[in-house]
Design an enzyme around this catalytic site. Structure first.
Site, mmCIF file in Angstrom:
data_model
loop_
_atom_site.group_PDB
_atom_site.id
_atom_site.type_symbol
_atom_site.label_atom_id
_atom_site.label_comp_id
_atom_site.label_asym_id
_atom_site.label_seq_id
_atom_site.Cartn_x
_atom_site.Cartn_y
_atom_site.Cartn_z
ATOM 1 C CE LYS A 1 -2.997 -3.452 7.758
ATOM 2 N NZ LYS A 1 -3.424 -2.444 6.795
ATOM 3 N NE ARG B 137 -1.663 3.317 2.969
ATOM 4 C CZ ARG B 137 -2.096 2.406 3.847
ATOM 5 N NH1 ARG B 137 -1.406 2.173 4.955
ATOM 6 N NH2 ARG B 137 -3.211 1.720 3.630
#
Ligand SMILES: *Cc1c(COP(=O)(O)O)cnc(C)c1O
Length: 396
Positions: A72, A167
């Protein structure tokens, strides 16, 4: 430079804005026949990328840790993903299904992992495109199971444990355990491959042997309940790598998901002070073209109000200076102070949407209109630049 065999159907792996070299000629897949700018340009050195992969994979495998290659950070540029696939990672991973789709369309055969916990709206594609995904929601696990049954596939899952970075991941130990048992016993089209965690992303929490032992405790709790060993205990990303390199990684952690170190190797050098001299920091080069060179004042002339983005700028009065304007801006790189001129004599003064303003008074070179200037990048500016449809990608 990449030479693409003419027998490919080029339209199949077209990536917007990417320039492909075909039999010595430059071809922009998306706009055949139309003229496009060549700059700004990102150059990706595939040989240096391969070096970085091999260096990290061999150091990890020496310690019994497999590496999942994360794409990514460079928006899954297919030529780069191909290097990942050739290097032989167990899994190639992205947070974004579009990048995995792009790699598959380019013809890259690999086992793909989705590393952002799936959206309910993308379940069909998760099952179709990937072999394994990270998960933290019972409802999503059930939806994955239903879709996998429909597509006649077995989909592997890693359950994420949130160890304090806040997260993704299960927070309650009991919810993690119950979900693992449910996947094992009730969701027939899912295979519980293991558990994992992520640290140092939101909460800035450090990856330590204590956190890893915490994860191993969770894994052993699950193993006891399901009566078998888990295949994967995935201890995090780049920020967990120092423990592998210095030999303090607890033995049962057998996987890391690595992007930044392979792409850039700056975090471990700059933040952890590690010697990363065996890694290339210049896998990616940004090149932008000079569109104006003039002697101008360094302090704006007139009443000072707001800049292009509504901020008050700060300006130092150094008198008249030789300055260059480049055809690249915040639209492409977002943070003009996070690109680094290779010519150490030049200084970035600022940017607006489409212009970069540079002081070249003390430059090593005598820059002229039409010259290009080279920059090193950081993780954020590689991500932004490779995502900008206006920045061309050139692989060599
Ligand atoms: C981005 C990401 C990684 C890779 O992180 P790096 O710091 O680039 O190595 C690993 N796991 C997850 C869940 C991620 O989102």
């Amino acid at each position: 430079m990449i030479d693409i065999n003419n027998s490919y159907d080029l339209s199949n792996f077209a990536v917007p804005g990417v320039l492909y070299f075909v039999k010595g000629g430059l071809l922009n897949i998306m706009e055949k026949g139309k003229t496009r700018n060549t700059y700004p340009l990102i150059e990706l050195d595939l040989g240096k990328l391969r070096n970085n992969i091999d260096q990290i994979v061999s150091r990890c495998s020496d310690r019994g840790v497999s590496v999942t290659g994360v794409i990514k950070g460079f928006t899954g540029i297919p030529e780069g993903v191909k290097v990942f696939a050739d290097a032989g990672f167990d899994y190639i991973a992205s947070s974004r299904l579009e990048q995995i789709q792009g790699a598959i369309d380019y013809g890259i055969k690999a086992d793909y992992m989705l590393i952002r916990v799936p959206m309910l709206s993308e379940i069909e594609s998760v099952i179709r495109l990937t072999d394994i995904s990270l998960n933290s929601e019972v409802e999503v696990l059930k939806a994955l199971n239903k879709e996998a049954l429909k597509q006649g596939k077995t989909h592997k899952v890693i359950l994420m444990a949130d160890l304090g970075d806040l997260r993704e991941g299960f927070w309650e130990k009991k919810e993690l355990l119950d979900s693992a048992i449910m996947v094992e016993n009730e969701l027939d089209a899912l295979y519980l491959a293991g558990i994992g965690t992520n640290l140092g992303c939101f909460g800035s929490v450090k990856a330590t042997p204590e956190k890893m032992n915490n994860l191993i405790d969770y894994a052993e709790m699950i193993e006891k309940a399901i009566g078998r060993k888990l295949e994967i205990i995935s201890g995090g990303a780049t920020k967990s790598l120092p423990m592998v390199l210095d030999g303090t990684m607890p033995a049962r952690i057998n996987n890391l998901r690595i992007g930044e170190t392979i792409v850039l190797a700056r975090d471990l050098k700059d933040l952890f002070g590690l010697d990363m001299s065996y890694m290339f920091q210049d896998v990616f080069t940004l090149k932008a073209e000079i569109i104006e060179v003039k002697n101008k004042p360094s302090y704006p002339v007139g009443e000072i109000a707001y800049d292009a983005f509504g901020n008050h700028g700060t300006y130092e009065d150094l008198g008249i200076r030789k300055k260059a304007l480049l055809g690249i801006g915040k639209v492409d790189i977002a943070y003009p102070d996070m690109i680094y001129p290779r010519d150490k004599g030049v200084k970035i003064l600022g940017a607006s949407s489409d212009h970069l303003i540079i002081d070249i008074e003390e430059a090593d070179r005598d820059y002229k209109v039409g010259d290009n200037m080279e920059f090193d990048l950081c993780y954020a500016t590689i991500v932004f630049a490779t995502n900008s449809p206006n920045v061309k990608i050139l692989c060599k």
